[in-house]
Write a protein that holds these residues in place. Structure first.
Motif, PDB file in Angstrom:
ATOM      1  N   LEU A   1     -64.306 -18.196-117.095  1.00  0.00           N
ATOM      2  CA  LEU A   1     -63.480 -18.238-115.889  1.00  0.00           C
ATOM      3  C   LEU A   1     -62.225 -17.396-116.098  1.00  0.00           C
ATOM      4  O   LEU A   1     -61.756 -16.711-115.189  1.00  0.00           O
ATOM      5  CB  LEU A   1     -63.120 -19.690-115.583  1.00  0.00           C
TER       6      LEU A   1
ATOM      7  N   ILE B   1     -61.980 -14.732-117.779  1.00  0.00           N
ATOM      8  CA  ILE B   1     -62.312 -13.306-117.639  1.00  0.00           C
ATOM      9  C   ILE B   1     -62.412 -12.923-116.169  1.00  0.00           C
ATOM     10  O   ILE B   1     -61.854 -11.915-115.725  1.00  0.00           O
ATOM     11  CB  ILE B   1     -63.635 -12.988-118.354  1.00  0.00           C
ATOM     12  N   ILE B   2     -63.081 -13.767-115.411  1.00  0.00           N
ATOM     13  CA  ILE B   2     -63.170 -13.520-113.964  1.00  0.00           C
ATOM     14  C   ILE B   2     -61.762 -13.504-113.373  1.00  0.00           C
ATOM     15  O   ILE B   2     -61.415 -12.663-112.556  1.00  0.00           O
ATOM     16  CB  ILE B   2     -64.010 -14.624-113.281  1.00  0.00           C
TER      17      ILE B   2
ATOM     18  N   TRP C   1     -60.044 -10.066-114.270  1.00  0.00           N
ATOM     19  CA  TRP C   1     -60.471  -8.869-113.522  1.00  0.00           C
ATOM     20  C   TRP C   1     -60.180  -8.998-112.049  1.00  0.00           C
ATOM     21  O   TRP C   1     -59.820  -8.027-111.378  1.00  0.00           O
ATOM     22  CB  TRP C   1     -61.961  -8.592-113.755  1.00  0.00           C
ATOM     23  N   SER C   2     -60.288 -10.206-111.530  1.00  0.00           N
ATOM     24  CA  SER C   2     -60.012 -10.368-110.109  1.00  0.00           C
ATOM     25  C   SER C   2     -58.549 -10.083-109.802  1.00  0.00           C
ATOM     26  O   SER C   2     -58.227  -9.457-108.804  1.00  0.00           O
ATOM     27  CB  SER C   2     -60.376 -11.771-109.660  1.00  0.00           C
TER      28      SER C   2
ATOM     29  N   PHE D   1     -58.063  -6.518-109.685  1.00  0.00           N
ATOM     30  CA  PHE D   1     -58.662  -5.900-108.498  1.00  0.00           C
ATOM     31  C   PHE D   1     -57.994  -6.309-107.192  1.00  0.00           C
ATOM     32  O   PHE D   1     -58.110  -5.596-106.203  1.00  0.00           O
ATOM     33  CB  PHE D   1     -60.164  -6.167-108.457  1.00  0.00           C
TER      34      PHE D   1
ATOM     35  N   ILE E   1     -56.261  -3.451-106.066  1.00  0.00           N
ATOM     36  CA  ILE E   1     -56.950  -2.443-105.280  1.00  0.00           C
ATOM     37  C   ILE E   1     -57.095  -2.938-103.855  1.00  0.00           C
ATOM     38  O   ILE E   1     -56.999  -2.180-102.915  1.00  0.00           O
ATOM     39  CB  ILE E   1     -58.355  -2.181-105.869  1.00  0.00           C
ATOM     40  N   TRP E   2     -57.295  -4.202-103.738  1.00  0.00           N
ATOM     41  CA  TRP E   2     -57.659  -4.718-102.451  1.00  0.00           C
ATOM     42  C   TRP E   2     -56.473  -5.006-101.545  1.00  0.00           C
ATOM     43  O   TRP E   2     -56.544  -4.822-100.328  1.00  0.00           O
ATOM     44  CB  TRP E   2     -58.539  -5.975-102.608  1.00  0.00           C
TER      45      TRP E   2
ATOM     46  N   PRO F   1     -55.497  -1.849 -98.858  1.00  0.00           N
ATOM     47  CA  PRO F   1     -56.370  -1.560 -97.732  1.00  0.00           C
ATOM     48  C   PRO F   1     -56.552  -2.778 -96.823  1.00  0.00           C
ATOM     49  O   PRO F   1     -56.773  -2.641 -95.636  1.00  0.00           O
ATOM     50  CB  PRO F   1     -57.697  -1.207 -98.402  1.00  0.00           C
TER      51      PRO F   1
ATOM     52  N   LEU G   1     -66.490  -7.920 -94.372  1.00  0.00           N
ATOM     53  CA  LEU G   1     -66.700  -7.961 -95.816  1.00  0.00           C
ATOM     54  C   LEU G   1     -65.350  -8.036 -96.534  1.00  0.00           C
ATOM     55  O   LEU G   1     -65.175  -8.789 -97.497  1.00  0.00           O
ATOM     56  CB  LEU G   1     -67.466  -6.699 -96.239  1.00  0.00           C
ATOM     57  N   GLY G   2     -64.424  -7.257 -96.043  1.00  0.00           N
ATOM     58  CA  GLY G   2     -63.086  -7.241 -96.629  1.00  0.00           C
ATOM     59  C   GLY G   2     -62.446  -8.611 -96.590  1.00  0.00           C
ATOM     60  O   GLY G   2     -61.867  -9.083 -97.563  1.00  0.00           O
TER      61      GLY G   2
ATOM     62  N   PHE H   1     -63.928 -10.919 -99.126  1.00  0.00           N
ATOM     63  CA  PHE H   1     -63.467 -10.653-100.479  1.00  0.00           C
ATOM     64  C   PHE H   1     -62.017 -11.058-100.694  1.00  0.00           C
ATOM     65  O   PHE H   1     -61.640 -11.454-101.789  1.00  0.00           O
ATOM     66  CB  PHE H   1     -63.704  -9.190-100.839  1.00  0.00           C
TER      67      PHE H   1
ATOM     68  N   MET I   1     -62.324 -14.467-101.620  1.00  0.00           N
ATOM     69  CA  MET I   1     -62.890 -14.617-102.959  1.00  0.00           C
ATOM     70  C   MET I   1     -61.875 -14.282-104.035  1.00  0.00           C
ATOM     71  O   MET I   1     -61.915 -14.815-105.131  1.00  0.00           O
ATOM     72  CB  MET I   1     -64.104 -13.703-103.111  1.00  0.00           C
ATOM     73  N   LEU I   2     -60.974 -13.374-103.716  1.00  0.00           N
ATOM     74  CA  LEU I   2     -59.972 -12.992-104.703  1.00  0.00           C
ATOM     75  C   LEU I   2     -58.896 -14.042-104.836  1.00  0.00           C
ATOM     76  O   LEU I   2     -58.242 -14.148-105.859  1.00  0.00           O
ATOM     77  CB  LEU I   2     -59.318 -11.684-104.283  1.00  0.00           C
TER      78      LEU I   2
END
Lengths: 718, 65
Positions: free
Chosen positions: A249, A251-252, A255-256, A259, A262-263, A266, A281-282, A285, A288-289
C-alpha cells in the motif's frame, strides 16, 4: 551473524562505521527554537486580527509584515529543520551508512539557519516579492537553491555509499521531495532584480497567478506532505516496533502521490475542450488518486493497531496517532474545498486558514512532536523527563487546534453567507463590508485563544526536552559493522521492480522524469496563458508614481488582507463592480489577487473615494470606518518617496514586456513628482500641508486610485 | 479567472496524453506491486527500519569509515 535479507549467507567485506548524530541533534534544537518563534508570530497576528492595537503602530510589527514571517518561519524554519533532522537520522539507519560528508552536513545546517535569519531580517522591513509563501527576495532565493543542492549531494552521496541494497519506501518519499522542491523553487522564483533587495516577477497577471498557484499547491504537497509521509513510514514502525501494516500500500501511496502531480493540473481543464469520455475517466481517476492519501493514513494507523494500549501511555505513539487522524481529516477537507460550489463559498474566507492549520498543526506539528519524543531520549541517551507533561501538552495542542478549526469554520461560513445575502430586489443585505467583519470578531478571539494554547503546548514540550537533555549522558559513539555492497548482495533472479528499487539512481531518474513530465503538463497551459489573454487597448501601464505606490502596497503586505479580483458572481458584481477580466492584469508583475478577504476586494476601488478619504483612512482607518480592524499606516506619512529608483524600476518593467517608452523612463522622476504634486494640491484643499507630496502615502493613494480604472471605464456591453 | 483563461487553452492532446500516461503507469505500478511473486521481497524490505546493524564496539577503538 550476518545474512542478507532473504536469509542467504553473505561473504562480502565487513566494514565498521558510525552514524553522525551530532548533526541530527543540531537540527532538533533548531526545530524547537524556530518552532516556538513561528508559533509566537502566529499568535501575535491572530491577536492583531482580534484587536488592531496589537499591530503596535510600528512598521515592522504590523500584520502585513509579520504574516509572511509567520508562514515562512512555520514552513521553512520549523518544518524544514524537522524534516532535515528526521531525514538525516533515518537515512543513515535505513542505508547502514554515515552521511556522505560531515562538512556538507555542517554547511547545510548553518546555511539553512542563515537563510532563516536573513528572512527574519528582511520580511519585517518590507523586503518581499509579494508572492505568498515565496516572499523571500532574490539573493535569499539563490542561497536557498545552493543549500538545497548541498543537501541533495549529501543525501544522494549517502545512497551511493550505502550498505543496504534495497531502498526502503521512506527514502523514495525523500527523493521525490528533494527533486520536486528544487523544480518548484526555481520555476516560481524567476525574477529580475531591480536592486539588491527588490525584484519583479518574470511573470505577470494570470500567468503569474497560475505559476504561483502551481507552486503553492505543490509546496504543500512536497514540503509539508511527502517528506512527512517518508518520516511517518520510518518513525511509526520504529516507535511501534513493528513493520508497516502494508508495504505494498505504501508503494501505491507513493506513486499515486507523484502522479497526482501530473493529474492535478489538467484536472482543471476538465470542463473545457476535452471529449466527454476523457472527462469522465479523469473524474474517476481524481477520486482514485484521493484514496491513496487515505490509504496512507490507514497504513499508519493500522501499524499502530498492535500497540494500541501503548498509544495511551507513550507520548511518541500518541502524537503520531493524532497526526495521522488529522492527516486523514485535512486530506478529506482539501478535495472537498476544491469542489466548485464549496470553493465558491469558502474561497477568500477564514475557512481556508482553518483548513491550512488542521494540516500544519494537526499533521505537521503533531508528527514532529511524535518523532521528537522518540528521538530526543535516544539521541541524548536518557529517559524522557516527564510523560505526564507530554500528555498535558497533547491536550493543550488538541483543544487549541479544535478551537482554531471550529472558530474558522464558523467565521468563514458566516461571513461568506453575509457577503452573498441579497433581497428579492437584488440589493445586498449587508452592503457595508465592515458589518461582516464585526460579526466574526468573536471568532477571531477564539482563534487567538486556541493559538495561545498551541503555543503553550509547544513551550511545555521545550521545557520537557530541556530537562531531558540536561539529564543526557555523554557516551562514545557506537561503532557498527555491516557488509559492503558487492556482487554477493545482488539478486540475479529478481523481478524488474525489485531491481528498480535496488538501483536508486535509475529510480531517481524515473521519478524525476515522472515529476518533470507532470510539471510540464501542468505548467505548459500556465506558461501559454498570456497568449490566450485577449489584450484590451484601454488597459495602460501604471505611471511611475503608481508603480512606486504599488511597491508600497506589496511592501506593506496589503495583499494579505485584500483581494484584487471580482469573481463572476451576482453578489460580487453588485458589491464591487464589473467582474474582473484577465486582460486587466497584463502589466502586474507580480499579480496581487490575494487569497484572503479580511478587508473588501480592491479591484474596483480606484475613484470610489476622494483622495482625502484614503489619506484619513491610512492614518487611522477607524476615523472613516467605525469598527475596522485594518492597521494604521502612519509611517507612510513621514517616509519619503525614493524617486531616484524610478528609472531603474521602469527599465526592468520594460525588459519584462511592459511597453514603457524611453521618454517615459527618462522623465519618470519628473512625471512622478508632477503627479504627486497634483494629489498633494487636492489634499491641501482640506488643509493638508504641501510637503505631503514627498511622502510614500501619496504614491500609495495614486496607486489605489488607479486600480481597476482602465477596465472599469470601458462601457459594459449589453 | 484562471479557469476563464484556461478555457481558451486549445491543446487537447496535452491533457489527453497526461491521461493516457497516467492510466498506463497506474496499471503498471499496481501490477508490479501486487504480483504474487514480489510478496516475500516486500515483506523483507518492510523490516529494514527494524534491523539495526550489529554493534562492534561502544568506543572509538574500531576503524571508522
Amino acid at each position: 551473524m550476518s545474512a542478507s535479507l532473504d536469509g542467504k549467507p553473505r561473504n562480502g567485506r565487513l566494514e565498521s562505521f558510525t552514524y553522525d548524530d551530532g548533526i541530527v541533534k543540531l537540527f532538533v534544537i533548531a526545530t524547537l527554537i524556530w518552532g516556538v518563534v513561528a508559533l509566537f508570530l502566529g499568535v501575535t497576528i491572530a491577536f492583531q486580527m482580534a484587536d488592531w492595537h496589537v499591530n503596535l503602530g510600528l512598521p515592522w510589527t504590523t500584520f502585513g509584515r509579520l504574516r509572511p514571517l509567520h508562514t515562512n518561519a512555520a514552513i521553512f524554519a520549523f518544518c524544514g529543520n524537522a524534516i532535515f533532522a528526521g531525514i538525516y537520522y533515518s537515512h543513515q539507519r535505513l542505508l547502514k551508512a554515515r552521511l556522505f560528508s560531515d562538512t556538507l552536513s555542517k554547511i547545510h545546517f548553518w546555511g539553512w539557519q542563515l537563510i532563516i535569519v536573513s528572512a527574519a531580517l528582511t520580511l519585517p522591513f518590507g523586503i518581499t516579492t509579494g508572492k505568498e509563501y515565496a516572499e523571500l527576495e532574490w539573493p535569499i532565493d539563490i542561497a536557498i537553491t545552493l543549500i538545497w543542492v548541498v543537501f541533495a549531494v549529501n543525501f544522494f552521496g549517502t545512497i551511493i555509499r550505502r550498505r543496504e541494497r534495497h531502498i526502503y519506501v521512506a527514502i523514495w518519499f525523500y527523493i521525490a521531495t528533494i527533486l520536486t522542491v528544487a523544480v518548484l523553487h526555481i520555476v516560481n522564483s524567476l525574477e529580475i532584480p531591480v536592486t539588491l533587495t527588490k525584484s519583479y516577477s518574470l511573470y505577470a497577471g494570470v500567468q503569474d497567478a497560475l505559476v504561483q498557484w502551481w507552486y503553492g499547491h505543490n509546496a504543500v504537497a512536497f514540503f509539508l506532505t511527502t517528506p512527512f509521509l517518508g518520516l511517518m513510514y520510518y518513525f511509526v514502525p520504529k516507535a511501534a516496533n513493528r513493520p508497516v501494516y502494508s508495504y505494498r500500500l505504501s508503494i501505491i501511496h507513493f506513486w499515486s502521490l507523484v502522479f497526482i502531480y501530473i493529474w492535478a493540473g489538467p484536472h482543471h481543464l476538465l470542463y473545457t475542450t476535452l471529449p466527454e469520455w476523457a472527462q469522465t475517466l479523469g473524474m474517476v481517476f481524481s477520486v482514485m488518486l484521493w484514496m491513496p492519501s487515505w490509504g496512507g493514513m490507514i497504513n499508519g494507523l493500522m501499524t499502530l493497531r498492535g500497540v494500541w494500549d501503548k498509544v495511551r501511555t507513550e507520548p511518541s505513539l500518541r502524537f503520531m496517532a493524532a497526526a495521522l487522524t488529522f492527516y486523514g481529516m485535512s486530506t478529506f477537507e482539501g478535495p472537498l474545498l476544491s469542489i466548485k460550489s464549496v470553493n465558491a463559498i469558502a474561497h477568500f474566507t477564514d475557512w481556508i486558514p482553518g483548513h491550512v492549520h488542521s494540516g500544519t498543526i494537526g499533521w505537521n506539528y503533531m508528527l514532529i512532536a511524535g518523532i521528537l519524543f522518540f528521538l530526543v531520549p535516544k539521541l541524548w541517551n536518557t529517559e524522557l523527563y516527564s510523560k505526564k507533561l507530554a500528555h498535558q501538552q497533547f491536550w493543550f495542542v488538541t483543544i487549541g487546534l479544535v478551537l482554531y478549526i471550529i472558530s474558522m469554520w464558523v467565521a468563514g461560513i458566516t461571513q461568506s453567507m453575509m457577503w452573498r445575502a441579497m433581497d428579492d430586489a437584488g440589493n445586498l443585505i449587508y452592503p457595508n463590508f465592515v458589518e461582516t467583519v464585526i460579526k466574526i470578531t468573536p471568532m477571531y478571539w477564539i482563534r487567538a485563544i486556541g493559538g495561545t494554547l498551541v503555543l503553550t503546548s509547544f513551550i511545555m514540550m521545550m521545557y520537557n526536552f530541556w530537562k531531558t537533555i540536561k539529564n543526557g549522558k555523554k557516551e562514545a559513539p557506537v561503532v557498527y559493522e555491516a557488509y559492503a555492497l558487492d556482487s554477493s548482495s545482488i539478486e540475479h533472479d529478481a523481478s524488474a521492480h525489485r531491481k528498480l528499487e535496488g538501483w536508486p539512481m535509475i529510480f531517481s531518474v524515473l521519478s524525476l522524469i515522472a515529476i518533470l513530465v507532470g510539471s510540464a503538463i501542468e505548467i505548459i497551459p500556465s506558461l501559454m496563458a498570456d497568449k490566450y489573454v485577449v489584450k484590451i487597448d484601454a488597459i495602460k501601464p501604471y505611471t511611475a508614481l503608481e508603480l512606486y505606490g504599488r511597491d508600497v502596497y506589496i511592501k506593506e503586505g496589503c495583499y494579505l488582507c485584500h483581494s484584487q479580483t471580482v469573481r463572476p458572481m451576482a453578489h460580487e458584481a453588485v458589491r464591487y463592480g464589473k467582474v474582473s477580466n484577465a486582460a486587466e492584469f497584463v502589466y502586474d508583475h507580480p499579480f496581487q489577487w490575494g487569497s484572503k478577504r479580511t478587508g473588501p476586494d480592491l479591484a474596483r476601488v480606484g475613484g470610489k473615494y476622494p483622495n482625502m478619504w484614503h489619506y484619513k483612512h491610512f492614518f487611522d482607518p477607524r476615523e472613516v470606518t467605525a469598527g475596522s480592524l485594518m492597521p494604521q499606516y502612519r509611517w507612510l506619512f513621514d517616509s519619503k518617496i525614493d524617486y531616484k529608483t524610478l528609472p531603474k524600476k521602469l527599465e526592468v518593467m520594460r525588459k519584462l514586456g511592459v511597453p514603457y517608452s524611453q521618454e517615459e523612463i527618462d522623465n519618470s522622476v519628473a512625471d512622478a513628482r508632477a503627479q504627486a504634486k497634483m494629489i498633494a494640491e487636492d489634499l491641501a484643499q482640506s488643509g493638508v500641508p504641501m510637503k505631503i507630496a514627498e511622502m510614500d502615502v501619496v504614491a500609495l493613494i495614486a496607486y489605489i486610485q488607479r486600480i481597476g480604472v482602465d477596465y472599469g471605464s470601458i462601457p459594459e456591453e449589453e | 479567472m484562471k479557469q476563464e483563461v484556461l478555457k481558451h487553452f486549445d491543446v487537447p492532446w496535452l491533457p489527453l496524453t497526461a491521461l493516457v500516461l497516467f492510466v498506463v503507469c497506474f496499471a503498471a505500478y499496481t501490477y508490479w506491486t501486487y504480483r504474487k511473486a514480489n510478496r516475500p521481497h516486500f515483506e523483507s524490505v518492510s523490516r529494514i527500519p527494524l534491523e539495526d546493524p550489529s554493534i562492534k564496539t561502544n568506543d572509538l577503538q574500531g576503524k571508522i569509515s
